[in-house]
Design a protein around this motif. Structure first.
Motif, mmCIF file in Angstrom:
data_model
loop_
_atom_site.group_PDB
_atom_site.id
_atom_site.type_symbol
_atom_site.label_atom_id
_atom_site.label_comp_id
_atom_site.label_asym_id
_atom_site.label_seq_id
_atom_site.Cartn_x
_atom_site.Cartn_y
_atom_site.Cartn_z
ATOM 1 N N ALA A 8 79.502 20.021 1.763
ATOM 2 C CA ALA A 8 79.774 18.693 1.207
ATOM 3 C C ALA A 8 78.737 17.672 1.655
ATOM 4 N N TYR A 14 74.742 16.094 -3.690
ATOM 5 C CA TYR A 14 74.618 14.746 -4.241
ATOM 6 C C TYR A 14 73.663 14.741 -5.431
ATOM 7 N N ALA A 77 79.868 7.202 -3.827
ATOM 8 C CA ALA A 77 80.956 8.194 -3.860
ATOM 9 C C ALA A 77 82.313 7.505 -3.702
ATOM 10 N N LEU A 114 83.214 13.825 -0.840
ATOM 11 C CA LEU A 114 81.887 13.306 -0.496
ATOM 12 C C LEU A 114 81.988 12.008 0.294
#
Length: 132
Positions: A8, A14, A77, A114
């Motif tokens: 993660a 990302y 996020a 995230l």
């Protein structure tokens, strides 16, 4: 750190999420028929749909910034977490519990994860080795 936490926090996650948001932004321009049907199902007003490509394009930029600006990526996020809480709520309110609800719920899980794990800090200029 657990392997799932490490995954993660990987900046490539990302980057992948940024690519997904950019593709979604492109799909919202117009929008394509599938997106229009989804927005119709939750009764989102047509005159305000212009906001979706803007939001999604901005979020793509924020997520893509993870390697250099991890704080911006984490804020992005967090904002996407709020966006998908609202999206899931819209599907529940409209009793649209199907594929669109599942997709929004999955994105809610992704972006909340995230947000909680955050990307690794960018290396500072002081710790970056110089190449001769």
């Amino acid at each position: 750190m657990s392997p799932l936490t490490a995954l993660a926090r990987d900046p490539r996650v990302y980057q992948l999420a940024a690519a997904g948001q950019a593709a979604d932004a492109a799909a919202c321009i117009g929008p394509i028929p599938y997106v229009a049907r989804c927005l119709d199902s939750v009764e989102f007003p047509a005159e305000h749909r212009w906001v979706f490509p803007v939001i999604k394009a901005a979020s793509a930029v924020g997520l893509a910034a993870a390697p250099r600006y991890p704080g911006l990526a984490r804020l992005t996020a967090a904002m996407l977490t709020i966006y998908f809480v609202l999206a899931v709520g819209s599907h529940v309110r409209a009793r649209d519990i199907g594929l669109n609800f599942t997709a929004a719920s999955s994105m809610l899980v992704l972006y909340s994860t995230l947000t909680m794990t955050r990307p690794p800090e960018a290396p500072s200029a002081a710790t970056t080795p110089k190449v001769a």
